[in-house]
Design a protein around this motif. Structure first.
Motif, PDB file in Angstrom:
ATOM      1  N   SER A   1       0.828  -1.214   0.000  1.00 30.98           N
ATOM      2  CA  SER A   1       0.000   0.000   0.000  1.00 30.98           C
ATOM      3  C   SER A   1       0.858   1.259   0.000  1.00 30.98           C
ATOM      4  CB  SER A   1      -0.922   0.013   1.219  1.00 30.98           C
ATOM      5  OG  SER A   1      -0.179   0.120   2.426  1.00 30.98           O
TER       6      SER A   1
ATOM      7  N   MET B   1      -4.532   9.786  -0.989  1.00 26.05           N
ATOM      8  CA  MET B   1      -5.033   8.811  -1.959  1.00 26.05           C
ATOM      9  C   MET B   1      -6.021   7.849  -1.312  1.00 26.05           C
ATOM     10  SD  MET B   1      -1.791   8.012  -4.502  1.00 26.05           S
ATOM     11  CE  MET B   1      -0.498   7.879  -3.263  1.00 26.05           C
ATOM     12  N   ILE B   2      -5.755   7.423  -0.077  1.00 23.49           N
ATOM     13  CA  ILE B   2      -6.703   6.563   0.626  1.00 23.49           C
ATOM     14  C   ILE B   2      -8.024   7.311   0.824  1.00 23.49           C
ATOM     15  CG2 ILE B   2      -7.193   5.405   2.823  1.00 23.49           C
ATOM     16  CD1 ILE B   2      -4.204   4.727   2.981  1.00 23.49           C
TER      17      ILE B   2
ATOM     18  N   SER C   1       3.045   4.219  -2.466  1.00 19.49           N
ATOM     19  CA  SER C   1       2.562   5.203  -3.443  1.00 19.49           C
ATOM     20  C   SER C   1       2.140   4.570  -4.760  1.00 19.49           C
ATOM     21  CB  SER C   1       3.665   6.243  -3.686  1.00 19.49           C
ATOM     22  OG  SER C   1       3.994   6.904  -2.486  1.00 19.49           O
TER      23      SER C   1
ATOM     24  N   GLU D   1      -1.294  -5.427   2.656  1.00 16.95           N
ATOM     25  CA  GLU D   1      -0.246  -4.642   3.295  1.00 16.95           C
ATOM     26  C   GLU D   1       0.239  -5.359   4.557  1.00 16.95           C
ATOM     27  OE1 GLU D   1       2.535  -2.590   4.549  1.00 16.95           O
ATOM     28  OE2 GLU D   1       1.652  -1.830   2.677  1.00 16.95           O
TER      29      GLU D   1
ATOM     30  N   ILE E   1      -8.269  -2.464   1.885  1.00 18.57           N
ATOM     31  CA  ILE E   1      -6.877  -2.731   2.244  1.00 18.57           C
ATOM     32  C   ILE E   1      -6.851  -3.746   3.375  1.00 18.57           C
ATOM     33  CG2 ILE E   1      -4.680  -1.753   2.974  1.00 18.57           C
ATOM     34  CD1 ILE E   1      -5.639   0.962   1.967  1.00 18.57           C
TER      35      ILE E   1
ATOM     36  N   PRO F   1      -2.180   2.079   8.126  1.00 20.78           N
ATOM     37  CA  PRO F   1      -1.592   3.005   7.162  1.00 20.78           C
ATOM     38  C   PRO F   1      -0.225   3.500   7.615  1.00 20.78           C
ATOM     39  CG  PRO F   1      -3.879   3.589   7.630  1.00 20.78           C
ATOM     40  CD  PRO F   1      -3.493   2.536   8.630  1.00 20.78           C
TER      41      PRO F   1
ATOM     42  N   ASN G   1       0.019   9.399   0.893  1.00 19.88           N
ATOM     43  CA  ASN G   1      -0.733   8.147   0.859  1.00 19.88           C
ATOM     44  C   ASN G   1      -2.114   8.328   1.473  1.00 19.88           C
ATOM     45  OD1 ASN G   1       1.546   7.070  -0.250  1.00 19.88           O
ATOM     46  ND2 ASN G   1       2.016   5.676   1.421  1.00 19.88           N
TER      47      ASN G   1
ATOM     48  N   ILE H   1      -5.997  -4.494  -1.803  1.00 23.19           N
ATOM     49  CA  ILE H   1      -4.608  -4.187  -1.471  1.00 23.19           C
ATOM     50  C   ILE H   1      -4.195  -5.000  -0.255  1.00 23.19           C
ATOM     51  CG2 ILE H   1      -2.974  -2.372  -0.810  1.00 23.19           C
ATOM     52  CD1 ILE H   1      -4.880  -0.337  -2.077  1.00 23.19           C
TER      53      ILE H   1
ATOM     54  N   LEU I   1      -1.229   2.526  -4.246  1.00 27.12           N
ATOM     55  CA  LEU I   1      -2.384   3.386  -3.998  1.00 27.12           C
ATOM     56  C   LEU I   1      -2.767   4.179  -5.241  1.00 27.12           C
ATOM     57  CD1 LEU I   1      -1.573   4.673  -0.403  1.00 27.12           C
ATOM     58  CD2 LEU I   1      -3.411   3.106  -1.071  1.00 27.12           C
ATOM     59  N   CYS I   2      -1.769   4.634  -6.005  1.00 29.13           N
ATOM     60  CA  CYS I   2      -2.092   5.397  -7.220  1.00 29.13           C
ATOM     61  C   CYS I   2      -2.801   4.502  -8.241  1.00 29.13           C
ATOM     62  CB  CYS I   2      -0.830   6.000  -7.817  1.00 29.13           C
ATOM     63  SG  CYS I   2      -1.167   7.269  -9.070  1.00 29.13           S
TER      64      CYS I   2
ATOM     65  N   ALA J   1     -11.576   1.740   2.252  1.00 30.05           N
ATOM     66  CA  ALA J   1     -10.730   1.231   1.173  1.00 30.05           C
ATOM     67  C   ALA J   1     -10.450  -0.247   1.400  1.00 30.05           C
ATOM     68  CB  ALA J   1      -9.418   2.017   1.127  1.00 30.05           C
TER      69      ALA J   1
END
Length: 603
Positions: free
Chosen positions: A20, A127-128, A22, A42, A140, A47, A124, A40, A25-26, A138
């Protein structure tokens, strides 16, 4: 899928993103906009709280702006506006460092966006936040460690197959996933890369640097500027951090230093010596590390066009040029929209997926070559051996600005980037094919608002056909535009599903020349004002004029793009804002063949 890989207990997902950071996430931001089923994984328990990267290129700011998430980034960050260069006084080297030069951090023409500093964890989080803007968390899975990745090569050619098996452990409990595509965004020690037997090629140097985020007590006058210090004690790079207090130091350590031997006290002493005759005391150190510089890239960036490596999983280098987080994020930006189009059934997999390899592999190799040169430039030993003066250093540093801003990336020809025919300079002299689409101020036709043209090209996943039609108050130009609009309408309709708005796959932007007040809305072809949205209202936000605004002057957009207002131009811009094709208004039919090379005809 082979019997060995099939599992009734496996969770199926279209795209599985391992990591997770850059890049992951992009890519996820794109996938969420296409409505793709993704997840995702992780290994951290939540985070990122504090990231090591902090430099945000102008190109990355442009990407965030296209996603509509740049406001907080720009508000919270430190804006890098000026460079200061310091070196020993030529008259009295023993007296310590003296300022030798100021320079702008970037030239105006590089980008309309600034170079800023903001911790990677905050980027990050932005983006989240975009992934969760609908109120849904999200997808994740934290505390999840990837144990192995395997591709069923017998099923890899079946576009609908969940042919990648990923074994994981979540809080120590085994779990299996099956995916159509997997992104390895899991860093320099990538489990995904190792599972697939891919190797990193390259080497390490004997140059060792230290880095620390500190709260300095000092009388050094440029402590809140990006500054390069070349002193008898070594080199030091200052990066002011957001918040007006903390500063990052990159510190060259003596030749022969071992990373394992470096201590915080050692770094603080080197900084104190480098700043002489100015005082430098460290009130507090928030974070520090030491590293040996190395440049490596993966031997392959994919496996069967089903697993793709991004970021540090496929390229590593020194951090001083501020490239790592940015290039990684742009890897995810590149693959994300391509997978989105493929999984929505809008594009064929082969051409788009191969273009990721062509584009990002070259980008990584170019980055490593640049980093080798940049690293040598920072080496006191190399400069002494090659007679590079303080003036030479500052000049080369400034010249590298376009590259370090992320604005020198040039994609070669592929299915999604047309070959250069040779006449593009006659059509749009300042718009290179394969590079990011530049911007200029225009005036929106519907409400007279002055704005940057790139704001008319938000990151929706659509391709943009940007038409410079000239002055349509002239009868010949108006007739030409009407004919062109019918051609473009036929092409767009061919590749657009009947169930979506007409501008979903191929969007359109019209830029007029001359006085906009001489043109009435009814004279604008319907292609540029399609009925969209829930109520199928006529969209009036796709037409602009290169004209004087009420409060912001004249943008002179045609001149900025190098377009002759009498001849006009047609520019195709990819979803990621790279220029794909340039042609004349009379040759618009060629767009059908271009789009047909990768888009699917819709019934």
């Amino acid at each position: 899928m082979s019997e060995a890989m099939a599992s009734v207990d496996a969770e199926q997902v279209d795209v599985l993103i391992c990591g997770s950071g850059s890049a992951g996430l992009c890519a996820a931001v794109w996938l969420s906009r296409f409505g793709i089923n993704y997840k995702i994984l992780e290994r951290r328990d939540g985070p990122m709280k504090i990231g090591q990267a902090d430099g945000v290129q102008t190109r990355t700011v442009e990407i965030f702006d296209s996603f509509g998430i740049a406001e907080d980034l720009l508000k919270e960050s430190y804006h890098v506006l000026e460079l200061a260069f310091w070196s020993p006084s030529p008259d009295d080297p023993a007296a310590g460092i003296k300022r030798s030069r100021y320079a702008p951090d970037k030239e105006t023409e590089i980008s309309h966006q600034p170079h800023v500093i903001l911790n990677q964890a905050r980027l990050n989080a932005l983006m989240i936040g975009d992934l969760e803007k609908g109120g849904v968390p999200a997808p994740i899975e934290y505390s999840t460690e990837v144990k192995g990745v395997e591709v069923d090569e017998t099923a890899a050619d079946d576009n609908g197959a969940f042919c990648v098996r990923v074994e994981t452990e979540q809080d120590g409990v085994p779990k299996t996933y099956q995916a159509k595509y997997v992104l390895g965004c899991d860093g320099a020690h990538s489990t995904v890369r190792r599972s697939l037997g891919l190797r990193m090629l390259g080497d390490s140097t004997d140059a060792v640097w230290g880095v620390m985020d500190v709260y300095p007590l000092t009388n050094f006058p440029d402590i809140r500027k990006k500054a390069v210090l070349n002193s008898g004690a070594g080199n030091l790079l200052i990066i002011p951090r957001e918040g007006d207090a903390m500063v990052r130091f990159y510190i060259e350590l003596p030749h022969g230093t071992k990373v394992a031997d470096v201590t915080l006290e050692h770094l603080q002493e080197r900084a104190r010596l480098t700043f002489a005759p100015y005082t430098m005391q460290i009130a507090e150190t928030a974070w520090w590390s030491a590293y040996a510089i190395g440049q490596r890239h993966a031997d392959f960036f994919h496996k069967n066009h089903r697993v793709f490596l991004t970021g540090d999983a496929c390229h590593t280098h020194s951090p001083k040029a501020g490239q790592g987080m940015n290039v990684s994020l742009q890897d995810g930006h590149n693959i994300g929209w391509k997978l989105g189009m493929i999984l929505r059934g809008l594009a064929s997999p082969g051409p788009l997926l191969e273009s990721y390899i062509v584009e990002r592999e070259r980008t990584a190799k170019d980055l490593i070559e640049f980093d080798r040169g940049f690293t040598r430039l920072f080496s006191s030993k190399y400069r002494q051996e090659n007679g590079i003066t303080a003036e030479d250093f500052s000049e080369q540093f400034v010249k590298a600005g376009r590259y370090t801003a992320g604005q020198s990336i040039h994609y070669d020809a592929s299915a999604v980037t047309a070959p250069v025919a040779g006449n593009e300079k006659d059509i749009a002299a300042n718009v290179p094919i394969g590079m990011r689409f530049p911007t200029a101020q225009v005036v929106r036709f519907s409400d007279a608002k002055a704005m940057q043209l790139v704001k008319a090209l938000p990151a929706t996943g659509a391709w943009y056909v940007v038409v410079f039609a000239g002055d349509v108050s002239q009868a010949d130009n108006a007739a030409r535009l009407q004919k062109l609009s019918q051609t473009l309408s036929n092409i767009a309709e061919k590749f657009t599903p009947k169930s979506v708005d007409a501008d979903t796959v191929i969007d359109r932007t019209l830029v007029l020349a001359g006085e906009r007040k001489k043109v009435e809305q009814a004279e604008i072809p319907e292609f540029f004002t399609p009925a969209t949205g829930k109520w199928k209202m006529k969209c009036l936000s796709k037409v602009y004029a290169d004209d004087k605004s009420y409060n912001s002057g004249h943008g002179h957009a045609y001149a900025a793009y190098g377009v002759d207002a009498q001849k006009g131009a047609l520019i195709v811009v990819r979803p990621d804002h790279y220029v794909a094709k340039i042609t004349t208004l009379e040759d618009a039919e060629t767009l059908g063949e271009f789009f047909g090379g990768f888009l699917k005809v819709q019934s």
